[in-house]
Write a protein that holds these residues in place. Structure first.
Motif, PDB file in Angstrom:
ATOM      1  N   GLN A  34       0.816  -1.223   0.000  1.00 58.50           N
ATOM      2  CA  GLN A  34       0.000   0.000   0.000  1.00 58.50           C
ATOM      3  C   GLN A  34       0.846   1.269   0.000  1.00 58.50           C
ATOM      4  O   GLN A  34       0.301   2.367  -0.125  1.00 58.50           O
ATOM      5  N   THR A  82       1.283  -4.990  -6.531  1.00 57.74           N
ATOM      6  CA  THR A  82       0.017  -5.638  -6.864  1.00 57.74           C
ATOM      7  C   THR A  82       0.138  -7.152  -6.818  1.00 57.74           C
ATOM      8  O   THR A  82      -0.757  -7.850  -6.332  1.00 57.74           O
ATOM      9  N   GLN A  87      -7.200  -0.972  -3.849  1.00 59.89           N
ATOM     10  CA  GLN A  87      -7.633   0.419  -3.915  1.00 59.89           C
ATOM     11  C   GLN A  87      -8.431   0.790  -2.663  1.00 59.89           C
ATOM     12  O   GLN A  87      -8.290   1.897  -2.136  1.00 59.89           O
ATOM     13  N   LEU A 114      -7.990  -0.374 -13.037  1.00 56.11           N
ATOM     14  CA  LEU A 114      -6.802   0.452 -12.818  1.00 56.11           C
ATOM     15  C   LEU A 114      -5.584  -0.403 -13.137  1.00 56.11           C
ATOM     16  O   LEU A 114      -5.352  -1.433 -12.499  1.00 56.11           O
ATOM     17  N   VAL A 149      -3.067   7.226  -9.512  1.00 55.72           N
ATOM     18  CA  VAL A 149      -4.465   7.370  -9.127  1.00 55.72           C
ATOM     19  C   VAL A 149      -4.539   8.235  -7.873  1.00 55.72           C
ATOM     20  O   VAL A 149      -3.660   8.169  -7.015  1.00 55.72           O
ATOM     21  N   PHE A 176      -6.967   9.518  -4.591  1.00 58.10           N
ATOM     22  CA  PHE A 176      -8.125   9.261  -3.750  1.00 58.10           C
ATOM     23  C   PHE A 176      -8.502  10.554  -3.038  1.00 58.10           C
ATOM     24  O   PHE A 176      -7.641  11.224  -2.451  1.00 58.10           O
ATOM     25  N   ALA A 211     -11.875   7.367  -6.368  1.00 57.11           N
ATOM     26  CA  ALA A 211     -10.510   7.180  -6.865  1.00 57.11           C
ATOM     27  C   ALA A 211     -10.526   7.562  -8.334  1.00 57.11           C
ATOM     28  O   ALA A 211     -11.405   7.118  -9.089  1.00 57.11           O
ATOM     29  N   ARG A 246      -8.246   8.015 -11.983  1.00 55.21           N
ATOM     30  CA  ARG A 246      -7.024   7.795 -12.750  1.00 55.21           C
ATOM     31  C   ARG A 246      -6.494   9.130 -13.266  1.00 55.21           C
ATOM     32  O   ARG A 246      -7.252   9.954 -13.787  1.00 55.21           O
ATOM     33  N   THR A 279     -12.119   5.238 -11.040  1.00 53.62           N
ATOM     34  CA  THR A 279     -12.068   3.780 -10.988  1.00 53.62           C
ATOM     35  C   THR A 279     -12.946   3.230  -9.879  1.00 53.62           C
ATOM     36  O   THR A 279     -13.346   2.069  -9.916  1.00 53.62           O
TER      37      THR A 279
END
Length: 337
Positions: free
Chosen positions: A62, A222, A257, A287, A293, A295, A318, A320, A327
């Motif tokens: 994160q 990811t 996310q 995404l 991105v 938030f 969120a 992009r 997203t």
């Protein structure tokens, strides 16, 4: 002669060390298709340990290295606590106690969590869930899970309700928009002269906009978040599977996310978020990894509760940076102490 001790319990839903002696790590699990669902269907329980590695791994995935998680939280006598959404993916992945994870090409459409108590470093947590509903809409099969993480002293840590398309082609359905719901529509639009705030205070008012939290989720982050260390293959960590799903590259898991949105809420509300926060998000566009991105959110309501606390509600989203499209959209609430 020294006395032998039993090995410490593993920290994940699937123990990758089994690969040494087990050829098929998903043997005996069901094919994750709509027709195999049982409603209701119990998922778990499983017990995990929130150890140093789990917290640090979440910090990596994160990019959230807050001092409460890595050094200690003054409100808890200097003890370390876990990030607010630390257990979110563990709850989402409870379905893989019955279904083959690497055979799933799904799409997480909705995530909702209630934050009841922080989890402490070293704590053993029990996770359990149930598939409570299943339905078909627009040619897709949806399943609804309700789950909870409970601390070793019996207190609720977080509660979860999620909606997932069990098997689909993500590249063909992404961007169709969220299904109609009674919630307020989130536009992500704010007035140019809106006051920007970093934290909620006594003078927070309707129309205030949250200072954006910017993220770039890398392929490595990811992949780790999406269980590559447990040999699970999916559209988040395997290019071949992503391409088969009509995606040009790996995509960021919706739950990853969600963790960033929860991080933003913890920045806004502080410890109050861990003991009374609520966040619901719908994932409406994919995404890609390495796609920046942001938030953010806007305060939509400030009311005074019976006990004198100020309850704040927000629209969150969120967006992009590459094309300005959202997203994820959602709603949040928390009361200031």
């Amino acid at each position: 002669m020294s006395q032998s001790t039993a090995p410490a319990p593993w920290r994940d839903l699937t123990d990758p060390r089994r690969a040494v002696t087990v050829e098929d790590l998903e043997a005996g699990l069901k094919e994750p298709v709509f027709e195999n669902l049982e409603i209701p269907e119990q998922l778990g329980p499983v017990t995990i340990t929130v150890d140093d590695h789990k917290i640090k791994r979440f910090s990596f995935t994160q990019d959230d290295y807050g001092s409460w998680y890595l050094e200690g939280c003054p409100a808890f006598g200097g003890a370390r606590i876990g990030q607010p959404a630390l257990l979110g993916n563990d709850l989402v992945q409870l379905f893989t106690t019955r279904y083959g994870a690497s055979k799933t090409v799904g799409f997480h459409t909705e995530e909702q969590m209630w934050f009841d108590n922080p989890v402490r470093l070293g704590e053993r947590v029990t996770l359990s869930g149930t598939y409570v509903d299943a339905y078909e809409r627009r040619g897709q099969g949806y399943v609804v899970m309700e789950a909870q993480a409970v601390g070793e002293d019996g207190r609720s840590i977080v509660r979860h309700r999620g909606v997932e398309i069990l098997r689909t082609v993500p590249g063909l359905i992404a961007g169709r928009g969220a299904s109609p719901t009674p919630e307020r529509r989130v536009t992500g639009e704010v007035p140019a002269d809106a006051r920007q705030i970093e934290a909620a205070t006594a003078d927070t008012r309707e129309g205030d906009v949250l200072l954006p939290l910017r993220k770039i989720f890398t392929a490595e982050q990811t992949a780790v978040f999406s269980r590559i260390g447990e040999f699970v293959r999916n559209t988040h960590n395997d290019l071949q599977i992503a391409r088969a799903a009509k995606l040009p590259t790996l995509i960021v898991q919706g739950q990853q996310q969600y963790g960033a949105a929860a991080e933003l809420m913890a920045r806004v509300f502080g410890l109050a978020w861990f003991t009374g926060g609520w966040l619901k998000m719908k994932f409406i566009n994919t995404l890609q990894v390495f796609d920046p991105v942001e938030f953010s959110g806007v305060v939509t309501s400030v009311t005074k509760e019976a006990d004198g606390r100020r309850a704040i509600e927000l629209d969150v989203w969120a967006r992009r940076e590459s094309d300005g499209r959202m997203t994820a959209v959602g709603w949040a609430s928390c009361a200031l102490p």
